[in-house]
Design an enzyme around this catalytic site. Structure first.
Site, PDB file in Angstrom:
ATOM      1  CD  GLN A 249      -2.907  -0.871  -0.109  1.00  0.00           C
ATOM      2  OE1 GLN A 249      -3.517   0.171  -0.308  1.00  0.00           O
ATOM      3  NE2 GLN A 249      -2.937  -1.881  -0.971  1.00  0.00           N
ATOM      4  CG  HIS A 252      -1.770   3.735  -3.162  1.00  0.00           C
ATOM      5  ND1 HIS A 252      -2.638   4.079  -4.159  1.00  0.00           N
ATOM      6  CD2 HIS A 252      -2.202   2.534  -2.698  1.00  0.00           C
ATOM      7  CE1 HIS A 252      -3.556   3.146  -4.305  1.00  0.00           C
ATOM      8  NE2 HIS A 252      -3.316   2.197  -3.439  1.00  0.00           N
ATOM      9  CD  GLU A 317      -7.761   4.734   2.267  1.00  0.00           C
ATOM     10  OE1 GLU A 317      -8.402   4.777   1.202  1.00  0.00           O
ATOM     11  OE2 GLU A 317      -6.549   5.049   2.349  1.00  0.00           O
ATOM     12  CG  HIS A 318      -6.925   0.460   3.161  1.00  0.00           C
ATOM     13  ND1 HIS A 318      -6.141   1.445   2.604  1.00  0.00           N
ATOM     14  CD2 HIS A 318      -7.967   0.272   2.321  1.00  0.00           C
ATOM     15  CE1 HIS A 318      -6.682   1.825   1.457  1.00  0.00           C
ATOM     16  NE2 HIS A 318      -7.789   1.145   1.268  1.00  0.00           N
ATOM     17  CG  ASP A 351      -7.012  -0.972  -2.857  1.00  0.00           C
ATOM     18  OD1 ASP A 351      -7.816  -0.367  -2.143  1.00  0.00           O
ATOM     19  OD2 ASP A 351      -5.775  -0.849  -2.750  1.00  0.00           O
ATOM     20  CG  HIS A 411     -42.845  29.215  13.758  1.00  0.00           C
ATOM     21  ND1 HIS A 411     -42.319  30.361  13.246  1.00  0.00           N
ATOM     22  CD2 HIS A 411     -42.046  28.196  13.320  1.00  0.00           C
ATOM     23  CE1 HIS A 411     -41.245  30.076  12.523  1.00  0.00           C
ATOM     24  NE2 HIS A 411     -41.063  28.752  12.549  1.00  0.00           N
TER      25      HIS A 411
END
Length: 436
Positions: A249, A252, A317-318, A351, A411
């Site tokens: 990962q 990336h 995230e993961h 993914d 109202h």
């Protein structure tokens, strides 16, 4: 006790780079003022692609699909089937509601698809065709009327496989546009590109900032930063699998955090050795190694409870769980984008192919949101219905008094009118509507 064997040199933050913000603001303004003229100028400048119309026609789209090999088509169809099936299963859990909360008072909600959605598919460094499945397919399953897509050219040419994936996923309009100009075109609209109501899909820092600046004018799926991965492992795991999943990962980008949380110092040291070995042979070692040096962490814990505390603090995230009892973390963790439980699965599955959505919260946003899913493309809208005079007068009597408590006389008169009109047969209702 929670302690670090390796600490990140750089800590990610939500703060935008002022230079990026300034650049994106200028580009958005250019597109807003000049429309298609600016789109063309920016596409030539940043992507090297000059076209009269950046929307692909049916012939171009068909050529991209026909250009796939038999195996590529089978693989795309398989992946899209998995994503579609899971999104459909999610959609089926979202039921419309109608309930009578009091005699004569009916409340309900409906899940209404967003009409116009724009999906961005990155393709600069890597042609991320999987993002087409995750955005377009999910929006179509939700029932969105119009789903358009933008992806940059790849090496100066139409990104064939991305276009094929977009078309097979059901995109209604496909544009060969990248970067801020693509987000601006979809989010603000031009003469040739009708604007959308929501933007979805990942991108680089400039794309992410463009989405952030347009939020409010249009909806967005979520704020996304660099890819993050966290591996939680005990002594049932080995250094090779942990190191592979971290570096897999980290490739990336040079700013992609990769973190190991473990209660085994032996595993931590074994992982460090394996990372050193893999960085000598990994083709993307220059990127992954830089990410590991600057953003990599190893956190040692004594207990499973400490591991959960540390993992929720990271809010990654993961999150891969390589432990004897992965379900312990499924049942106890609260802050994460997606969990990958056991050694047989991994983030790459999520993914690309397994079916869950890969657009997930980063930069600790997992503390307050999950990732992209079919529900993000639906608006849950409520309605109410009052069926009887008695119910209208009853609600009106309470409503009038509550409005007066807040000083909203107008109202209150809305409520009083219903009491007078529908409560005539019941003096008690009419009297109840008068404020003390």
């Amino acid at each position: 006790m929670i302690r670090h064997l390796k600490t990140a040199r750089i800590v990610q933050g939500m703060t935008s780079d002022p230079a990026v913000t300034q650049t994106v603001e200028r580009l958005l303004r250019e597109v807003e003022q000049e429309g298609d003229v600016a789109i063309r100028r920016l596409s030539i400048k940043f992507d090297g692609l000059d076209r009269e119309n950046y929307r692909l026609d049916e012939t171009e789209i068909k050529a991209c699909i026909d250009g796939l090999s038999k195996q590529e088509r089978l693989d795309l169809d398989f992946a899209q089937t998995q994503v579609r099936n899971f999104a459909q299963a999610q959609r089926e859990t979202m039921l419309d509601l109608e309930v009578e909360t009091l005699p004569g008072v009916v409340l309900g909600h409906r899940h209404i698809p967003i009409a116009n959605v724009g999906c961005y598919v990155p393709g600069g460094k890597y042609p991320l065709l999987a993002s087409a499945h995750m955005t377009v397919l999910t929006a179509k399953v939700a029932g969105c009327d119009r789903v358009i897509t933008c992806a940059p050219p790849f090496k100066g040419e139409i990104a064939q496989k991305i276009v094929a994936a977009q078309a097979l996923a059901g995109a209604d309009e496909i544009y060969v546009l990248g970067g801020v100009q693509a987000i601006a075109a979809m989010g603000q609209g031009t003469r040739t590109i009708a604007g959308v109501d929501m933007l979805a899909g990942p991108g680089n820092a400039y794309v992410a900032e463009a989405k952030r600046l347009l939020f409010g004018k249009v909806g967005i799926d979520l704020f996304a930063g660099p890819t993050e991965t966290l591996v939680i492992a005990d002594d049932t795991a080995d250094g090779e699998i942990v190191a592979t999943d971290l570096l897999g990962q980290a490739e990336h980008g040079v700013n992609s955090p990769a973190v190991l949380i473990t209660n085994s110092e032996a595993l931590a040291k074994d992982t460090l050795k394996e990372i050193e070995r893999l960085l000598k042979i990994l083709p993307t070692a220059a990127v992954a190694g830089k990410a590991w040096d600057d953003y990599g962490e190893i956190i040692l814990c004594d207990t499973l409870e400490e591991m959960v505390i540390a993992a929720d603090e990271v809010a990654s995230e993961h999150v891969q769980v390589l432990t004897a009892d992965p379900d312990y973390f499924l049942n106890n963790m609260k802050d994460y984008g997606a969990l990958f439980l056991g050694a047989r699965t991994n983030v790459a599955f999520g993914d690309k192919v397994i079916g869950t959505n890969h657009t997930l919260p980063t930069l600790k946003a997992a503390r307050y949101t999950g990732g992209l899913w079919v529900g993000k493309f639906l608006k849950t809208c409520t309605y109410q219905r009052v069926l009887t005079d008695e119910a209208s007068a009853l609600i009106g009597s309470y409503g009038s008094r509550l409005c007066h408590m807040e000083g909203f006389v107008g109202h209150a008169e809305q409520a009083n009118l219903r009491v007078r009109r529908y409560g005539k047969k019941n003096v008690g209702y009419a009297m109840a509507a008068e404020p003390n």
